[in-house]
Each structure stands twice: as C-alpha cells, then as structure tokens.
Design a protein around this motif. Structure first.
Motif, short mmCIF file in Angstrom:
data_model
loop_
_atom_site.label_atom_id
_atom_site.label_comp_id
_atom_site.label_asym_id
_atom_site.label_seq_id
_atom_site.Cartn_x
_atom_site.Cartn_y
_atom_site.Cartn_z
N UNK A 40 0.80 -1.23 0.00
CA UNK A 40 0.00 0.00 0.00
C UNK A 40 0.83 1.27 0.00
N UNK A 41 2.13 1.11 -0.09
CA UNK A 41 3.02 2.28 -0.01
C UNK A 41 3.72 2.50 -1.35
N UNK A 42 2.93 2.82 -2.35
CA UNK A 42 3.49 3.09 -3.68
C UNK A 42 4.26 4.41 -3.65
N UNK A 43 5.01 4.65 -4.71
CA UNK A 43 5.75 5.91 -4.81
C UNK A 43 4.80 7.09 -4.68
N UNK A 44 3.65 6.96 -5.34
CA UNK A 44 2.69 8.08 -5.31
C UNK A 44 2.19 8.33 -3.88
N UNK A 45 1.79 7.23 -3.23
CA UNK A 45 1.31 7.37 -1.85
C UNK A 45 2.38 8.00 -0.97
N UNK A 46 3.59 7.47 -1.05
CA UNK A 46 4.64 7.98 -0.17
C UNK A 46 4.95 9.44 -0.45
N UNK A 100 13.42 0.89 2.05
CA UNK A 100 14.34 1.91 1.53
C UNK A 100 13.60 3.19 1.16
N UNK A 101 12.44 3.02 0.53
CA UNK A 101 11.68 4.21 0.11
C UNK A 101 11.14 4.98 1.31
N UNK A 102 10.64 4.24 2.29
CA UNK A 102 10.13 4.92 3.49
C UNK A 102 11.27 5.64 4.20
N UNK A 103 12.41 4.98 4.30
CA UNK A 103 13.58 5.58 4.94
C UNK A 103 13.96 6.89 4.24
N UNK A 104 14.00 6.84 2.94
CA UNK A 104 14.36 8.03 2.15
C UNK A 104 13.35 9.16 2.41
N UNK A 105 12.08 8.79 2.45
CA UNK A 105 11.05 9.81 2.69
C UNK A 105 11.15 10.42 4.10
#
Lengths: 240, 240, 240, 240
Positions: free
Chosen positions: A52-58, A81-86
C-alpha cells in the motif's frame, strides 16, 4: 496534512480476540480517531500491492503511522528503503508498540531495538517526564492502562533526543515508552502502548498522545540541505 | 584524586535509627568505601566553620560528594557560590538522594528540582538504561533495594545529558535516578538512593556506582576557555 | 586494551602524494602514535582476507579505529554486520574523516551521513564546545590546521549525544567535527580531520584527541542486558 | 497567544546610532514584525515600574521575548524570581543576543553564560544544523548577515537540548547561535543575532526565526506535575 496509517493487519485475520476488539483493524481504529481532528487519513496494509506504499502514496504522505508485529520480515526491503528516504526528506513517522522491531525503525535507529516483554495482563502507568512537550498536551501526569503487555528495559535504542514517557509495570519493570528522534529533515516518535489483544487504542488519553504525535512529527517547509562538492574556493569572497 | 565527602550530619545527631546505621555518619560510611579504591578522601560537615569547605579545601578538591536533607537552608550563600564556581572550573560533583534539594544542585540545574516522595519501606529497582556508560561498570542489569524511600516523577530537572538509571517503585512510581550534566568544565552526577533510615550505602552495588561516579566526574586537564573581548580584528589574519 | 586500526589503504598504493606523507600507510601512522601510550595496537586493511577483520580479531578487539574513503562499497556486508554486532556488544569505534561515509557508520547512525566538501587548502579551526569532556584533555581552546579539506553543514547525522568540536573553515562553512554516540553497549566517536593529502595525523593535538577518543570509547565490563521473554508473572513476587 | 517583548531600552536613549536604526526601540521593531503574524504583542521596558512586568502582566503572558545588554544588573531580583517561576509554570522565553548575560537566562542555565566577543563589522553565517526543527521553517540553509558583532566559543551554557544554528564568523570563530532548553513546563529558545548598532531585526530571515521561536516556545495545556508527599502506601492498590 496527509496521514497514512500502516498496519500489518494479520492478527486481525487469524485471531478472533483481536478482530472482536478491532473489527475495522487496528489501522481502522487509529484512522477513526485521527479523523476526529479533521486530519486527512488513509490506511495501508501489508497484503496490498507494495504494502500500500506506492511511490505516489509515499510522495504525498506527510506523516506515516506504523503498526507491525509478527510479519516484520515480510516487509520488502525496497519499500523500507523508500520509506527511509522519505523520512530523511521530512515525512514524519509515528511508530507504535511492536513496531519497535520493524525494519524501518531498526534502520533509522541503527540498533537492534530489542527489549524484554511479558504477556500477563499487567497494569501500566506511563509517567510524563517532560511536561513541556507538546505531545503531552491534554493529558494528566500519567496515563494508566489496566492491562497491557509488559515491555521492559533495557530497550536497545540510541539515546532519545527527547524522552517524554517512562512506563511502570506491575511486575517490576520500567520502559522508556515515549521518545523522539530527528533523522535528516524527518521527525520520529515512538510510543509503546497497543498490544493487539487489549483495547488500548480506544483509550482517550492514548488517542490524544497519538494525535499530538502525528501533529508533532509533521514537518512544514524546513530547509533542504545541499550536499556534495561545494563551490570552488575561487568563488568564495572570504578566501580572496 | 582528592575527594571530599560533604554531609549535613544532622540526622545522625538526633535520630538514633540513623546513628545506629551510620555510627561514623553517612559521610564516614561513604568515605570508608571510597578509600577501598585507594582514593584520597576527606570529609566535611555543615557544622564545621565554613561548613568545612574553606577556600583551601575547595581549591584542592577534585571531586565533591554531597549529602544533605533537612538543613539545606543553613548552607551559606557564599559557600554555595564558591562551590558553584569550582564546579564550573572543573571540580566534579556527585549529588546523592535528598541532595536534589540542596542549594548547589538547584543553582546548577536552574529548576526547582522538586519531586514526589513517600516513606513506606518500598522495594526499589534501579534499571540500567545506558549499558554503555562507565558509571555502570561492575553491576548487573538492575540494582534492587529491599526498602527505600520512594521518589517519583515528575522530577523537575533539566533534560539530563545522560540518563543512566530509571527506578521502579512498588507503589506505582518511576524516577530518573541516575543522571549526568555538564556545567562549564565540571561534570555532575546525581544518584538517587540513600535515605538516612536505610543501610543503603552499605549495598555493594550502590557503592560501586558511587565509586564509578566519583571517577567519572573527575576532570583531568581539559581546556580552560578564555572569555571576553577577543583580539582586535586587525590582528586576525583571515580578516586582512 | 586491544586496538585495531583499520584503513582502506588504497590512496597509499596509487597516489605518491599520499604515500610520501604516509609511507607506512595512514594506519601505520595512527598505530605508531597510539603505541606511544603503551596501547596494544594492530592494523587491518581492506585488501586482506576478510578485510583483516576475522571473527577472532573482532572478538579480541576492544576498540576499532576506521579510516576509509574511495572504496567504501568494497567492504563486504557480512563484515559490516559483524562489526555492527561487536559495537552493540561493547567494542568501541572511532571513525575518522571520510569514514563518515563508511557502511558501518551509516548503519549505526541510520542516516545518509552526507555533507558538503571542498578541497582548497583551507585553514580549519576545531573549537572545543564541551570543555568538560575527557576527549579534550591536554589540548587548547581550539586546534588549528593550516590546510585541510573542508567539510560543511548540513552533516546528515542524528543529533549527537555529545558535541565536542565545531570546525570553522576559511571559506565560510562550519562543521560538527567531534561527536559521540551510544549504541547498545558500544561507544562511538567521530572525528573529522585527516584528508589523505595532508599530514594531519602527525599533528600532536590531533594525535592527542585520537588517543583520548580511543580511551573514551573503550568499555570495561558494563552490564549485558537480557532481551526477550521475561520470567512468568507467577514468579514475580510483586504480582502475587 | 499573548507575547510581551521586553527591552532594556537604554542604548536607544543615549546612542543616536541605535535610535536612528530603531526609532521605536528594539522592542518596537520586534513587536512590529510579530504583529504581522496576527500575534497579540505588548512591550515592556526596564524603566517602567516593576520593569513593566507586573504580576498581572506576567500571569497573562504566554511568551516573553528578552533583549538586554548594559543594564542587566539593574533588573530587580524579585522580578527575575517571578519570571523564573512563570517559565517553570510554562511561559515560553525567547532570549536574544546580549540577553545571554541577563539574570533570568543565567538563572535558568546554571552557568556563567560567558563567551568571546568582538565588534568589528564581521560577516556572520548562521548555518542550520537541525533541518527538521520547526524554528527553521521558511528559511534557507543558512542566514547571512553582512555585519554583526562576533560571539565566539566557548559559550558557557549547559549542553542544549536542541542545537539548531551554528554561526561562522569572518575572524575565525564559531558559535552555537540557536539553541533550546526545557525548564519545568517552560521552553526556552536562545537566538544570537541582534547587536544594537546593526539593523539585524529588519532582516526577513531573522524575523522568521524569531516568529518561529515565539510559536515554538508557546506551551498549550501540557500536564501540571504534583510535587511533595505522595498518597500513603495503604491507599496504593499495588502495595496491598
């Protein structure tokens, strides 16, 4: 402010005790009380595509709330990795209860985040140790929960930037149960209560703390650092 | 290292319970176990001239240990000023138990240093929350004291630089019971246990912590800052 | 105390400027001055089997000093995991200069550890901002280096537990150049200076700081926490 | 939110350079830009009765901004005591520039608050070292002031709870120029710039930081601790 409440949502599918307490899932219960404050809230769960954590959502999320327990290992590295970056870019993160062992929390902390635990219907008192902190607005000197899972020290976290709550447990343990951390432009709040077999997220004071935490980690327009090779010294007036 | 153990030494003169436990005074008991580590220790008490803290004594003291309780108000302002100055110059300070309300501790903290308390023979467990800290060398995960006075949060101190111990009490309270602070060149360690009617300072682990604390606050030859008007800009090469 | 000085040791093999300054390698230069204090020192480098950090070496190491720069990516994940585990178990870690971008430092910090940089032969002054800290013993108010690489803020690290040095650079930047962190039972000290093309590690004050840092991160016998399922509530006297 | 901007207001009366820059006084200039954000602002100055800080004024003040320089000694102890008490009760405090030497700031810090200084029209750059902090909202990576008085380390303050800005000065010094502290229920923000002979308080980024600071120290309804003798153990269910 756009908030996403992320939940593993597995206990709810297999344990009737949990689904009886949280018929809409833990994420549903948390989303419900956050919406009372006119916060825009969506939910996301492990079994959705990309959790549920697509690039768009994040990219559109200001604050992410995280609850996980028995399926931490199923969370994909690339999503972590994406959540960390965000988070480093400024997305706020509120980590709840057994989320202490989530990949994202361990990655942000740099430690094992291990602790002692015991399921024995113990009384917990969360004492406020920083009564100047906005996360404590609207509550009393302590929050008392009649029955909760025990979490005990040593909690293997880095020294918190701010320690807000310390828990007392009936069986003889204490725990740093509310703590904050700065990581890049992001703010992180860890809050202990919320074992899946207790109705903790219906407690009004627990709700107040989570609402306050969501607002506190929300970052509005702080500076974006520039990294890397700085301009040549010839262009620096001071050096001439 | 020259250590001075300062004690109010009043309970010992009026309460046989205390003098039975500490026939040489609380200061005598503390001095005795510190000497086991070949530390040079002297004592000083409230009723001596200048409270035993003359200019000569203070100038030669590396670490001062402080125990006081019911006569804080009798400590002269001028002595407090001298001790304060010496701490900023680098003299280490270990403040014990009811010393939280001493003039010197309040002056260094900038807060009331108030707290909750109860005398009810409660069990105390001091949990280590920073197992990397040298003050915890040689002890276990927690120190258990069968009977102590309760001190409870909120403890009105500034956020500690380092939080080392958190106490659990039988009656439902917690307390930040071991904490450190930097003030000028001086290091300060506050350690909670030691109510006068219990034999706490004979507990081996309590002794170990106090020994460790004395060594930890001892400052050897760190830089002495220069304050005030800095040299004229004409003499600064960078400005030319 | 057993110290291992780890160095990437690549610039020394390819750049005569570096090998002229450090004929025994940066590791050799650091090992030499540490030995002046009768510390037992060995060295390890990237191109040795397991980067010289075998299980046996790591298990016997009290303090690891780390210098790396252009080959961070070649350090094997499994070695990083082992070093990380040993730090949490209590092995001290001193990270120097471009080691800010090493896998082990980033893993312990939880952030990118990114920064600004410029190679322009700039003057650096490392000002002491905590004159109570033992890492500053034996030096003056600041250390001045005639020529160094510039590192500038924002330095993407978590808030340090202790900030000891702040650097001033000729071209207009500042940098938090000496900072400490607690991770598990381990202590970490990051110290900025030491670009490979300058003779920085021959500077006596820089050497003093690194010697002090090695001693400061060394952990002697602090408590080992127990994690996991705590004893059943029936066996807890307080609960009966 | 009720804000009071307090100013010594003496330079303005005697030095035409200052009164030309600040015809309404430094307090007037600060009040003006705070009002742009629809904050209710009043001012108070040294020469008013009770320095303009009567019991009524203090009891209704949410945030106090403090600028003083050459007349710190004229501030009455009893007013300092009242302001101190109000900060611990939750009134926010923003201390500007030479206010570092005010009685109230020194009392809250517990140290001398001494520093180095030089008046030499030096360039200052205030670098953001915590880009997650709301006090930095709306500004860039650093604030540059063409000419300011230099303040240099060592700044004799306790370790800040949060360090937000570090200043670079042309002549070779650095300074921790934006820092926060928790004291009781109160929050304190110290911000360095603002020597009376420069138009610093007309700088838009400096204004943004002060506006942010005022909002950040404002405390809404956090818990009020209860101190003193706790309820008897017989009434504590856990003890039965």
């Amino acid at each position: 402010m756009n908030v996403v409440v992320w939940n593993e949502n597995r206990h709810e599918k297999t344990n009737p005790v949990v689904s009886d307490i949280y018929p809409k899932g833990i994420h549903g219960a948390i989303a419900d009380f956050l919406r009372e404050d006119n916060i825009f809230v969506e939910t996301a769960t492990l079994d959705e595509p990309e959790h549920g954590l697509t690039d768009k959502v994040l990219s559109e999320t200001d604050v992410l709330v995280w609850w996980g327990h028995k399926a931490h290992e199923e969370v994909k590295e690339e999503v972590v990795e994406k959540v960390h970056k965000r988070v480093l870019e400024g997305m706020g993160l509120v980590v709840l209860h057994s989320g202490h062992f989530s990949k994202i929390f361990k990655k942000l902390m740099g430690t094992t985040c291990d602790l002692k635990w015991r399921e024995a219907d113990e009384k917990e008192r969360l004492w406020v140790v920083d009564p100047s902190h906005p996360i404590t607005e609207g509550i009393g000197e302590y929050i008392e929960l009649e029955k909760e899972e025990m979490y005990g020290e040593h909690f293997d976290i880095p020294t918190p930037d701010q320690l807000i709550f310390v828990s007392w447990f009936e069986g003889g343990e204490v725990f740093r149960s509310g703590s904050t951390y700065q990581r890049g432009k992001g703010k992180v709040f860890y809050f202990r209560p919320g074992h899946e077999t207790y109705p903790t997220y219906y407690n009004k004071e627990v709700q107040t703390v989570i609402k306050n935490g969501v607002k506190w980690v929300n970052n509005n327009n702080t500076p974006t650092p520039v990294y890397g090779n700085a301009k040549p010294i010839e262009e620096i007036p001071e050096k001439k």
